[in-house]
Design a protein around this motif. Structure first.
Motif, PDB file in Angstrom:
ATOM      1  N   ASP A 176       0.825  -1.207   0.000  1.00  0.00           N
ATOM      2  CA  ASP A 176       0.000   0.000   0.000  1.00  0.00           C
ATOM      3  C   ASP A 176       0.861   1.259   0.000  1.00  0.00           C
ATOM      4  O   ASP A 176       0.561   2.225   0.684  1.00  0.00           O
ATOM      5  N   GLY A 177       1.949   1.216  -0.760  1.00  0.00           N
ATOM      6  CA  GLY A 177       2.785   2.402  -0.894  1.00  0.00           C
ATOM      7  C   GLY A 177       4.240   2.088  -0.637  1.00  0.00           C
ATOM      8  O   GLY A 177       4.662   0.926  -0.649  1.00  0.00           O
ATOM      9  N   VAL A 178       4.988   3.149  -0.384  1.00  0.00           N
ATOM     10  CA  VAL A 178       6.428   3.032  -0.197  1.00  0.00           C
ATOM     11  C   VAL A 178       6.719   3.069   1.303  1.00  0.00           C
ATOM     12  O   VAL A 178       6.144   3.883   2.028  1.00  0.00           O
ATOM     13  N   TYR A 179       7.596   2.190   1.750  1.00  0.00           N
ATOM     14  CA  TYR A 179       7.977   2.105   3.157  1.00  0.00           C
ATOM     15  C   TYR A 179       9.432   2.543   3.334  1.00  0.00           C
ATOM     16  O   TYR A 179      10.182   2.658   2.363  1.00  0.00           O
ATOM     17  N   SER A 180       9.815   2.701   4.588  1.00  0.00           N
ATOM     18  CA  SER A 180      11.193   3.129   4.880  1.00  0.00           C
ATOM     19  C   SER A 180      12.194   2.008   4.611  1.00  0.00           C
ATOM     20  O   SER A 180      13.407   2.234   4.724  1.00  0.00           O
ATOM     21  N   ALA A 181      11.718   0.809   4.273  1.00  0.00           N
ATOM     22  CA  ALA A 181      12.538  -0.307   3.791  1.00  0.00           C
ATOM     23  C   ALA A 181      11.557  -1.313   3.203  1.00  0.00           C
ATOM     24  O   ALA A 181      10.345  -1.194   3.435  1.00  0.00           O
ATOM     25  N   ASP A 182      12.065  -2.275   2.453  1.00  0.00           N
ATOM     26  CA  ASP A 182      11.177  -3.309   1.909  1.00  0.00           C
ATOM     27  C   ASP A 182      10.510  -4.038   3.075  1.00  0.00           C
ATOM     28  O   ASP A 182      11.188  -4.687   3.883  1.00  0.00           O
ATOM     29  N   PRO A 183       9.177  -3.943   3.219  1.00  0.00           N
ATOM     30  CA  PRO A 183       8.521  -4.568   4.379  1.00  0.00           C
ATOM     31  C   PRO A 183       8.687  -6.089   4.435  1.00  0.00           C
ATOM     32  O   PRO A 183       8.494  -6.693   5.484  1.00  0.00           O
ATOM     33  N   ARG A 184       9.081  -6.707   3.308  1.00  0.00           N
ATOM     34  CA  ARG A 184       9.344  -8.152   3.336  1.00  0.00           C
ATOM     35  C   ARG A 184      10.656  -8.461   4.073  1.00  0.00           C
ATOM     36  O   ARG A 184      10.858  -9.562   4.569  1.00  0.00           O
ATOM     37  N   VAL A 185      11.559  -7.477   4.098  1.00  0.00           N
ATOM     38  CA  VAL A 185      12.857  -7.681   4.749  1.00  0.00           C
ATOM     39  C   VAL A 185      12.843  -7.081   6.152  1.00  0.00           C
ATOM     40  O   VAL A 185      13.415  -7.640   7.089  1.00  0.00           O
ATOM     41  N   VAL A 186      12.176  -5.934   6.295  1.00  0.00           N
ATOM     42  CA  VAL A 186      12.122  -5.232   7.584  1.00  0.00           C
ATOM     43  C   VAL A 186      10.642  -5.094   7.976  1.00  0.00           C
ATOM     44  O   VAL A 186       9.974  -4.139   7.583  1.00  0.00           O
ATOM     45  N   PRO A 187      10.115  -6.049   8.747  1.00  0.00           N
ATOM     46  CA  PRO A 187       8.675  -6.018   9.043  1.00  0.00           C
ATOM     47  C   PRO A 187       8.238  -4.732   9.744  1.00  0.00           C
ATOM     48  O   PRO A 187       7.095  -4.312   9.589  1.00  0.00           O
ATOM     49  N   GLU A 188       9.144  -4.091  10.498  1.00  0.00           N
ATOM     50  CA  GLU A 188       8.723  -2.873  11.206  1.00  0.00           C
ATOM     51  C   GLU A 188       8.947  -1.603  10.375  1.00  0.00           C
ATOM     52  O   GLU A 188       8.845  -0.484  10.895  1.00  0.00           O
ATOM     53  N   ALA A 189       9.221  -1.750   9.091  1.00  0.00           N
ATOM     54  CA  ALA A 189       9.412  -0.571   8.227  1.00  0.00           C
ATOM     55  C   ALA A 189       8.187   0.337   8.315  1.00  0.00           C
ATOM     56  O   ALA A 189       7.064  -0.132   8.478  1.00  0.00           O
ATOM     57  N   LYS A 190       8.454   1.663   8.208  1.00  0.00           N
ATOM     58  CA  LYS A 190       7.357   2.628   8.360  1.00  0.00           C
ATOM     59  C   LYS A 190       6.760   2.990   7.008  1.00  0.00           C
ATOM     60  O   LYS A 190       7.490   3.190   6.034  1.00  0.00           O
ATOM     61  N   HIS A 191       5.440   3.111   6.986  1.00  0.00           N
ATOM     62  CA  HIS A 191       4.766   3.560   5.774  1.00  0.00           C
ATOM     63  C   HIS A 191       5.051   5.056   5.582  1.00  0.00           C
ATOM     64  O   HIS A 191       4.994   5.830   6.534  1.00  0.00           O
ATOM     65  N   LEU A 192       5.388   5.450   4.363  1.00  0.00           N
ATOM     66  CA  LEU A 192       5.686   6.856   4.091  1.00  0.00           C
ATOM     67  C   LEU A 192       4.517   7.466   3.306  1.00  0.00           C
ATOM     68  O   LEU A 192       4.328   7.136   2.139  1.00  0.00           O
ATOM     69  N   PRO A 193       3.734   8.333   3.934  1.00  0.00           N
ATOM     70  CA  PRO A 193       2.559   8.871   3.242  1.00  0.00           C
ATOM     71  C   PRO A 193       2.929   9.772   2.065  1.00  0.00           C
ATOM     72  O   PRO A 193       2.179   9.861   1.099  1.00  0.00           O
ATOM     73  N   GLU A 194       4.096  10.432   2.172  1.00  0.00           N
ATOM     74  CA  GLU A 194       4.506  11.366   1.123  1.00  0.00           C
ATOM     75  C   GLU A 194       6.000  11.271   0.895  1.00  0.00           C
ATOM     76  O   GLU A 194       6.761  10.992   1.826  1.00  0.00           O
ATOM     77  N   LEU A 195       6.409  11.551  -0.312  1.00  0.00           N
ATOM     78  CA  LEU A 195       7.828  11.438  -0.656  1.00  0.00           C
ATOM     79  C   LEU A 195       8.118  12.395  -1.807  1.00  0.00           C
ATOM     80  O   LEU A 195       7.279  12.552  -2.693  1.00  0.00           O
TER      81      LEU A 195
END
Ligand code: ADP
Ligand code: ASP
Ligand code: MG
Length: 388
Positions: A176-195
């Motif tokens: 559902d968008g871009v995260y602060s890291a690939d959520p498959r590798v870093v489960p706690e990656a943060k969702h980035l609402p804007e970039l």
């Protein structure tokens, strides 16, 4: 009527059931009153499977024929989606990249779009039809079929959004968008609402495949806002646009990296020439004084080069003794930091047990090239230290 371009990636059209659910979404957008252009990728892992098939015939397949083969993947999904929409009672028509007027240079496997002449799309939209376009492909001035680089359906979507002066481009995938890291590798990656475009482009350049780097570059030039969304779990999105908040930090891992080292001026000149002639994208090229001459290092992401072994052979044949090519590596990059993060990055990589092969710090990024097996652990460690 405002035009909306929607792009659905491979996982969104992986089987007939998913394709039907995509057709429902497209129909809903049309019923809301938009002119709708839909760009589709090949179903599921089709492109990888076609590539593997080609490699069974020739481990280093000729790029022209590879493009002929790979473009069939997107043609399958475009036709099936057009059928699914027609079955739902709306008018839809599918077009290949060349029928859509996507004109490219003739760099097979990694072609660049030079011009888009979407007359047939405009005519069909004016008739009220939904237009489905096969992503990832175009036609060169020599009328050769080309592909736009892996992940290139994103590029098709943005190029069409620009050419059609669309209100927005919606890129649908399994996240559902871009995260602060690939959520498959870093489960706690943060969702980035804007970039910002710049941050997203840097992430894509160093291997975050959630959006294609060329697509982001085109969006930046044409000022097209990208809405990155999940196909089947609507809700959040990431908006990539010009005046987004500028503080997003992220960590990106990329596997399949090769480190090329040259010694002597001639080796530097010839290696960069050979790589350019073979259209091999290089990153972090760095040359420095070495005695009376120069030595250099650069990285190559082999996933972008189907015939890497041929190019490697050419480099070794011509420059033996003056060149070293080290495979089996990966890069872990932190984007959105200045070079003062270098010490932390190196310390974290060492603590995670990585064998570091090179470190590059630029204005907004630090990249550590290391042995491939340790990259996921290093990405997690860097994320915990510098982003979380
Ligand atoms: P599509 O086939 O729809 O184009 P991709 O597989 O190209 O989709 O891109 C989506 C994938 O990108 C996700 O499944 C996710 O694992 C991966 N990805 C890598 N980096 C990120 C990131 N920073 N944020 C979100 N997803 C990422
Ligand atoms: N099917 C192509 C690929 O796998 C293009 C895309 O998915 O965007 O690279
Ligand atoms: Mg993709």
């Amino acid at each position: 009527m405002a035009t909306v371009v929607q792009k659905y990636g491979g996982s969104s059209v992986a089987d007939v059931d998913k394709l039907g659910r995509v057709a429902d979404k497209v129909v809903a957008a049309r019923r809301e009153g938009h002119s709708v252009v839909v760009v589709v990728s090949a179903m599921g892992k089709t492109t990888d499977q076609l590539l593997a098939l080609a490699k069974q015939v020739d481990p280093n397949p000729p790029r022209r024929e590879l493009d002929m083969l790979l473009t069939t993947g997107e043609r399958v999904s475009m036709a099936l989606l057009a059928m699914a929409i027609q079955k739902r009672g709306l008018e839809a028509i599918s077009f290949t990249g060349s029928q859509s007027g996507i004109i490219t240079n003739d760099r097979h496997f990694d072609a660049r779009i030079i011009e888009v002449r979407p007359h047939r799309i405009e005519d069909e939209l004016a008739r009220g039809r939904i237009v489905i376009v096969a992503g990832y492909q175009g036609m060169s001035y020599r009328r050769e079929i080309t592909t736009l680089g892996r992940g290139g359906s994103d590029t098709t979507a943005i190029a069409l959004a620009a050419a059609l002066d669309a209100e927005r481009a919606e890129i649908y995938s399994d996240v559902d968008g871009v995260y602060s890291a690939d959520p498959r590798v870093v489960p706690e990656a943060k969702h980035l609402p804007e970039l910002t475009y710049e941050a997203m482009q840097e992430m894509a350049d160093v291997g975050a495949k959630v959006l294609n780097a060329t697509a982001v570059e085109l969006a930046k030039k044409a000022k097209i806002a990208i809405h990155a969304r999940s196909t089947f779990e609507p809700g959040r999105e990431t908006l990539v646009r010009e005046d987004a908040a500028r503080d997003a930090r992220s960590v990106v891992g990329q596997k399949g990296v090769v480190l090329v080292t040259t010694r002597g001026e001639r080796a530097l000149d010839r290696a960069t020439e050979i790589l350019a002639e073979a259209s091999v994208p290089t990153r972090d090229v760095e040359a420095r004084p070495d005695g009376d001459g120069m030595s250099s290092t650069m990285t190559v992401a082999t996933s972008l080069t189907p015939d890497w072994e041929v190019v490697r052979g050419r480099l070794l044949d011509e420059l033996s003794g003056a060149i070293h090519i080290e495979p089996g590596l990966a890069a872990a990059s932190i984007v959105g930091v200045d070079p003062t993060a270098t010490a932390t990055a190196v310390a974290m990589a060492r603590a995670a047990g990585a064998r570091i092969r090179s470190v590059v710090a630029s204005g907004t990024r630090v990249s550590v090239v290391l042995d491939e097996p340790s990259v996921d652990a290093v990405v997690r460690a860097l994320h915990a230290e510098l982003v979380a």
